[in-house]
Write a protein that holds these residues in place. Structure first.
Motif, short mmCIF file in Angstrom:
data_model
loop_
_atom_site.label_atom_id
_atom_site.label_comp_id
_atom_site.label_asym_id
_atom_site.label_seq_id
_atom_site.Cartn_x
_atom_site.Cartn_y
_atom_site.Cartn_z
N ARG A 187 7.17 31.52 4.75
CA ARG A 187 7.55 30.73 3.58
C ARG A 187 9.06 30.73 3.41
NH1 ARG A 187 3.18 32.68 -0.95
NH2 ARG A 187 1.46 32.79 0.53
N PRO A 188 9.59 29.62 2.92
CA PRO A 188 11.04 29.60 2.69
C PRO A 188 11.41 30.55 1.57
CG PRO A 188 10.01 27.64 1.80
CD PRO A 188 8.94 28.37 2.56
N ALA A 189 12.52 31.19 1.74
CA ALA A 189 12.98 32.12 0.70
C ALA A 189 13.33 31.35 -0.56
CB ALA A 189 14.18 32.89 1.19
N ALA A 190 12.83 31.84 -1.68
CA ALA A 190 13.21 31.23 -2.95
C ALA A 190 14.70 31.48 -3.15
CB ALA A 190 12.42 31.85 -4.08
N PRO A 191 15.41 30.47 -3.56
CA PRO A 191 16.86 30.67 -3.67
C PRO A 191 17.20 31.72 -4.74
CG PRO A 191 16.20 28.56 -4.60
CD PRO A 191 14.99 29.13 -3.94
N ALA A 192 17.68 32.81 -4.29
CA ALA A 192 18.12 33.85 -5.21
C ALA A 192 19.44 34.39 -4.71
CB ALA A 192 17.09 34.97 -5.30
N PRO A 193 20.45 33.55 -4.74
CA PRO A 193 21.72 33.97 -4.15
C PRO A 193 22.39 35.07 -4.98
CG PRO A 193 21.97 31.87 -5.27
CD PRO A 193 20.55 32.28 -5.45
N SER A 194 22.83 36.06 -4.27
CA SER A 194 23.52 37.14 -4.96
C SER A 194 25.01 37.02 -4.63
CB SER A 194 22.96 38.47 -4.49
OG SER A 194 23.94 39.46 -4.63
N PRO A 195 25.83 36.92 -5.61
CA PRO A 195 27.27 36.79 -5.33
C PRO A 195 27.80 38.00 -4.58
CG PRO A 195 26.86 37.22 -7.68
CD PRO A 195 25.55 36.97 -7.04
N LEU A 196 27.14 39.15 -4.82
CA LEU A 196 27.58 40.38 -4.17
C LEU A 196 27.39 40.31 -2.67
CD1 LEU A 196 28.68 43.20 -4.96
CD2 LEU A 196 26.32 43.99 -4.87
N SER A 197 26.22 39.84 -2.24
CA SER A 197 25.90 39.87 -0.81
C SER A 197 26.79 38.92 -0.03
CB SER A 197 24.44 39.54 -0.59
OG SER A 197 24.19 38.20 -0.95
N ALA A 198 27.21 37.85 -0.70
CA ALA A 198 28.05 36.89 -0.01
C ALA A 198 29.42 37.49 0.31
CB ALA A 198 28.23 35.64 -0.87
N ASN A 199 29.85 38.38 -0.55
CA ASN A 199 31.19 38.94 -0.35
C ASN A 199 31.22 40.13 0.58
OD1 ASN A 199 32.19 37.09 -2.12
ND2 ASN A 199 31.88 38.41 -3.91
N LEU A 200 30.03 40.74 0.78
CA LEU A 200 30.01 41.94 1.61
C LEU A 200 29.79 41.57 3.06
CD1 LEU A 200 27.91 44.27 -0.65
CD2 LEU A 200 30.27 44.65 0.05
N PRO A 201 30.34 42.35 3.96
CA PRO A 201 30.10 42.07 5.38
C PRO A 201 28.65 42.32 5.73
CG PRO A 201 31.22 44.17 5.13
CD PRO A 201 31.18 43.54 3.76
N SER A 202 28.15 41.50 6.58
CA SER A 202 26.76 41.64 7.00
C SER A 202 26.67 42.84 7.94
CB SER A 202 26.35 40.36 7.71
OG SER A 202 25.12 40.55 8.33
N VAL B 19 12.70 47.10 -9.88
CA VAL B 19 13.34 48.28 -10.44
C VAL B 19 14.76 48.47 -9.97
CG1 VAL B 19 11.49 49.85 -11.08
CG2 VAL B 19 12.08 49.60 -8.69
N ASP B 20 15.06 47.91 -8.79
CA ASP B 20 16.38 48.17 -8.24
C ASP B 20 16.81 46.96 -7.43
OD1 ASP B 20 18.65 49.53 -7.72
OD2 ASP B 20 17.77 50.99 -6.34
N LYS B 21 18.12 46.86 -7.21
CA LYS B 21 18.65 45.77 -6.41
C LYS B 21 19.72 46.31 -5.48
CE LYS B 21 18.03 41.63 -9.06
NZ LYS B 21 17.45 40.55 -8.58
N PHE B 22 19.77 45.77 -4.28
CA PHE B 22 20.84 46.16 -3.37
C PHE B 22 21.14 44.95 -2.50
CE2 PHE B 22 22.65 47.87 0.51
CZ PHE B 22 23.52 48.81 0.02
N ASN B 23 22.38 44.48 -2.55
CA ASN B 23 22.73 43.23 -1.87
C ASN B 23 21.68 42.15 -2.14
OD1 ASN B 23 24.99 44.43 -0.98
ND2 ASN B 23 24.47 44.40 1.20
N GLU B 24 21.08 41.64 -1.05
CA GLU B 24 20.11 40.56 -1.25
C GLU B 24 18.72 41.10 -1.56
OE1 GLU B 24 21.19 41.72 1.56
OE2 GLU B 24 20.08 41.03 3.32
N TRP B 25 18.54 42.41 -1.48
CA TRP B 25 17.21 42.98 -1.63
C TRP B 25 16.87 43.28 -3.08
CZ3 TRP B 25 14.28 42.44 2.36
CH2 TRP B 25 14.84 42.48 3.65
N THR B 26 15.64 42.93 -3.45
CA THR B 26 15.11 43.38 -4.73
C THR B 26 14.02 44.38 -4.39
OG1 THR B 26 15.48 41.17 -5.54
CG2 THR B 26 14.11 42.61 -6.90
#
Lengths: 237, 179
Positions: free
Chosen positions: B24-39, B105-112
């Motif tokens: 399934r396509p990922a529901a758009p949930a862009p995190s401004p944080l993840s965009a700025n961090l190096p992959s 309960v928690d979030k980290f970069n793109e992960w919920t």
């Protein structure tokens, strides 16, 4: 009901003994109890191993176990344990451990049966409701009746008691005088300990004989809570 | 879009883990944080990190993915670290709230991170990217039932890892259904 089941058990073992003791050779040296065990196991059909994931969990929801069958099993447990322990403390600790294994499963299954179909399943996070649920629901699920009382210790704030006037597990047990300190309800104590542990209330649970005139086998399950539980309860106030 | 499930015993030993890649396509949930961090995996250290995390698990993951590219932050060890880090949050919330399903309960970069705590304090931790509350709840409830059946087995102890292939198949099936 219990007595009829028991008679069924004894008659079937009798008939199998008749079937399997031919007048000749092999019967002489075989143990008298062995045939009834082999007949119970030996279907000639190809063995299809049942898959535990296919069995519905609610099937046995209202099923009852024969009291005599349980008494027989428990007496074996007690005898088995007695052969392997040095003293009464050790004895009770072992029974407690066995009960603990039951308790973890009872808790999980009991809550699943009540909350499993709910939209937002809940678990108990306060101590007193959890204690009441042990007194009511756990006792109902395991023994088919509620316990006879819950008390809070007057002297110690961290001690609670669940009282059962006639515990099912020890109903057919008569403890000899030299072991008079022993309470076979340590098994139940272990069960309670597991439920409390699972819900996040670590405690030390022991069983004590507290007979009175009306109820000679009255037993008290004493719960001594860990300090962390009391601290946590303070935070809720 | 991938999901990672971990089952942890009351004393936090890992009992089971699953990586599920849904089509399934990922529901758009862009995190401004993840965009700025190096992959993580495209960084210069990616090769080393992959090797450290165990190349076999990576290979397994990519074959399961069927050509899905492993994107940022999807290295095995990073996932495990995120899941473990969320345990503190989960334990905190479990003491305060009486629901078993702990939504995000928690979030980290793109992960919920969503979790489910059984009455006996076993934790199911799920790392996911999009938002899918009802699906995740239904998934957790099914996993709960399967876990319960495993637990009823007298040979299963609180710390034994779950190696049953039937369990694995069933969990994968409900992951496919709901995630």
């Amino acid at each position: 009901m219990a007595s009829t089941r028991f008679s069924v058990l004894s008659s079937s073992s009798l008939s199998s003994a008749e079937l399997l003791s031919p007048t000749g050779s092999s019967g002489r040296f075989s143990l008298p109890s062995a045939p009834s065990i082999t007949t119970a196991v030996g279907p000639s059909k190809p063995l299809v191993r049942p898959n535990i994931y296919d069995r519905p969990l609610n099937k046995t929801r209202s099923a009852e176990v024969s009291a005599s069958a349980f008494a027989f099993l428990f007496s074996e447990i007690v005898q088995y344990t007695q052969k392997r322990v040095g003293g009464i403390n050790d004895f009770e600790r072992r029974l407690n451990t066995l009960g603990y294994r039951i308790g973890t499963r009872v808790l999980e299954l009991m809550i699943w049966r009540t909350e499993g179909s709910s939209k937002a399943p809940k678990r108990e996070i306060r101590f007193l409701p959890a204690l009441m649920s042990i007194h009511n629901n756990v006792w109902k699920a395991v023994f088919g009746k509620t316990a006879d009382g819950v008390e809070k210790s007057v002297e110690n704030a961290d001690e609670y008691m669940i009282i059962d006037n006639d515990p099912v597990v020890t109903r057919s047990i008569s403890v000899p005088r030299e072991l008079s300190q022993l309470s076979c309800s340590s098994f139940t104590a272990g069960l309670v300990e597991a439920v409390l542990d699972g819900l996040g209330f670590p405690a030390r649970v022991t069983a004590h004989n507290t007979p009175n005139v009306d109820h000679p086998s009255r037993t008290t399950i004493l719960i001594k809570l860990d300090k962390s539980v009391l601290d946590r309860e303070e935070l809720f106030k | 879009m991938s999901h990672h499930l971990f089952i942890l015993s009351p004393s936090d030993t890992p009992l089971y883990s699953l990586t599920h890649l849904s089509s399934r396509p990922a529901a758009p949930a862009p995190s401004p944080l993840s965009a700025n961090l190096p992959s993580w995996s495209t960084s210069a250290f990616a090769g080393t990190l992959t090797a450290l995390s165990g190349a076999s698990s990576m290979a397994q993951m990519s074959t399961q993915g069927g050509g899905v590219r492993m994107g940022g932050g999807q290295d095995r060890h990073v996932i495990q670290m995120i899941a473990n880090a969320s345990l503190d949050m989960i334990e905190d919330v479990v003491r305060r709230e009486n629901g078993m399903y702990l939504k995000a309960v928690d979030k980290f970069n793109e992960w919920t991170i969503s979790a489910f705590v059984t009455p006996g304090n076993t934790k199911f931790v799920l790392l996911h990217e999009g938002k899918n509350d009802d699906g995740i709840r239904a998934f957790f409830v099914e996993v709960w039932e399967l876990y319960l059946k495993t637990m009823m087995n007298p040979f299963h102890t609180a710390h034994s890892t779950i190696r049953s292939s039937v369990f694995d198949t069933r969990v994968r099936a409900s992951a496919k259904k709901y995630l």
